[in-house]
Design a protein around this motif. Sequence first.
Motif, PDB file in Angstrom:
ATOM      1  N   LEU A   1       1.065  -1.309  -0.226  1.00 40.81           N
ATOM      2  CA  LEU A   1       0.363  -0.233   0.074  1.00 40.81           C
ATOM      3  C   LEU A   1       1.092   1.141   0.109  1.00 40.81           C
ATOM      4  CD1 LEU A   1      -2.919   1.081   0.291  1.00 40.81           C
ATOM      5  CD2 LEU A   1      -2.501   1.284   2.410  1.00 40.81           C
ATOM      6  N   ASP A   2       2.019   1.261   0.810  1.00 47.99           N
ATOM      7  CA  ASP A   2       3.124   2.583   0.487  1.00 47.99           C
ATOM      8  C   ASP A   2       3.732   2.031  -0.870  1.00 47.99           C
ATOM      9  OD1 ASP A   2       2.567   2.576   3.242  1.00 47.99           O
ATOM     10  OD2 ASP A   2       4.286   1.489   3.933  1.00 47.99           O
ATOM     11  N   ASN A   3       3.926   1.759  -1.418  1.00 54.46           N
ATOM     12  CA  ASN A   3       4.774   1.798  -2.210  1.00 54.46           C
ATOM     13  C   ASN A   3       3.003   2.607  -4.212  1.00 54.46           C
ATOM     14  OD1 ASN A   3       7.090   0.958  -2.130  1.00 54.46           O
ATOM     15  ND2 ASN A   3       6.579  -0.883  -2.021  1.00 54.46           N
TER      16      ASN A   3
ATOM     17  N   ALA B   1       1.680   9.700  -5.785  1.00 53.85           N
ATOM     18  CA  ALA B   1       2.260  11.050  -5.268  1.00 53.85           C
ATOM     19  C   ALA B   1       3.265  11.089  -5.607  1.00 53.85           C
ATOM     20  CB  ALA B   1       3.361  10.866  -3.962  1.00 53.85           C
ATOM     21  N   ALA B   2       4.167  10.669  -6.780  1.00 52.84           N
ATOM     22  CA  ALA B   2       5.042  10.772  -7.883  1.00 52.84           C
ATOM     23  C   ALA B   2       4.964  10.164  -9.156  1.00 52.84           C
ATOM     24  CB  ALA B   2       6.015   9.548  -7.744  1.00 52.84           C
ATOM     25  N   ALA B   3       3.301  10.860  -9.644  1.00 48.48           N
ATOM     26  CA  ALA B   3       3.099  10.556 -11.196  1.00 48.48           C
ATOM     27  C   ALA B   3       2.342  12.189 -11.056  1.00 48.48           C
ATOM     28  CB  ALA B   3       2.078   9.571 -11.115  1.00 48.48           C
ATOM     29  N   GLN B   4       2.741  12.270 -12.373  1.00 44.26           N
ATOM     30  CA  GLN B   4       2.423  13.990 -13.557  1.00 44.26           C
ATOM     31  C   GLN B   4       0.505  13.879 -13.649  1.00 44.26           C
ATOM     32  OE1 GLN B   4       4.267  16.209 -13.695  1.00 44.26           O
ATOM     33  NE2 GLN B   4       6.208  15.064 -13.139  1.00 44.26           N
TER      34      GLN B   4
ATOM     35  N   LYS C   1      -4.758   7.611 -12.620  1.00 42.06           N
ATOM     36  CA  LYS C   1      -6.173   6.953 -12.190  1.00 42.06           C
ATOM     37  C   LYS C   1      -6.755   5.628 -12.328  1.00 42.06           C
ATOM     38  CE  LYS C   1     -11.317   7.185 -14.299  1.00 42.06           C
ATOM     39  NZ  LYS C   1     -11.946   7.549 -15.133  1.00 42.06           N
ATOM     40  N   GLY C   2      -5.959   4.792 -13.052  1.00 45.23           N
ATOM     41  CA  GLY C   2      -5.736   3.361 -12.286  1.00 45.23           C
ATOM     42  C   GLY C   2      -4.955   3.248 -11.084  1.00 45.23           C
ATOM     43  N   VAL C   3      -3.759   3.059 -10.987  1.00 42.72           N
ATOM     44  CA  VAL C   3      -3.894   3.306 -10.059  1.00 42.72           C
ATOM     45  C   VAL C   3      -3.766   3.965  -8.817  1.00 42.72           C
ATOM     46  CG1 VAL C   3      -1.053   3.513  -8.203  1.00 42.72           C
ATOM     47  CG2 VAL C   3      -1.214   3.484 -10.760  1.00 42.72           C
TER      48      VAL C   3
END
Length: 231
Positions: free
Chosen positions: A130-132, A138-141, A148-150
Amino acid sequence: MFTDAKMRDEALLRECRSPGEERGEGKLREGTDVHGRRGGGPTRAELAACVAGLQEEMEVLRRRLDEAEALAESRKKLLEEMEKELAEKNEESARFRADFHNFRQRTERDAARLRELAAERAVTLLIPVLDNLDRAIAAAQADDPLLKGVSMVRKQFFGALQELGVSAITCDGAFDPAVHEAVALVPVQDPARDGQIVQELQKGYLLGGKVLRAAQVHVGRFQADSDSEEE
């Protein structure tokens, strides 16, 4: 009982004697009745035989009565023994029921504890996943098509953990050492934010009210300006 029978026998013998015989005036003549009359009345020998028969019957009845009393006493003792044995069986059955009830409760507690331990171990292994997912989000643009999928995967994954009893620790408000871990104290200008959480560094989680991992946070600490202190 034996004395009463003897008294009745003696009374019957007295009735069988003539008045003269009671006074020792002689014996009844053969063929006469108790009043000295000849006729068809019973003779003394017949009366004596009748009395002897009655005594014999009474002796038989006494023996039968004694046997009946002995049998009644024997059955009374047998009944007492059976009642005692039944009481012991009932007590043993009550102890068995109590032991079984305690065993069932202990088994249920042990099973519940095993389920808790299994769930705790599983959740402990899954929280880093869950942390990953949180780090990836948080790192995605903002315009990343995978975001959205993540995010949907993360929501579904956390929902599954919630089914196991997992809940996130709230990091809004005052610092609580029971569920929060203060990584650093951050100076704040607003006295109202003194002792308040100002930033969450890592999420914390609970499992059934038990802390699996404390939330790592920065805590505000009010510091007055030097100019205000001089004034």
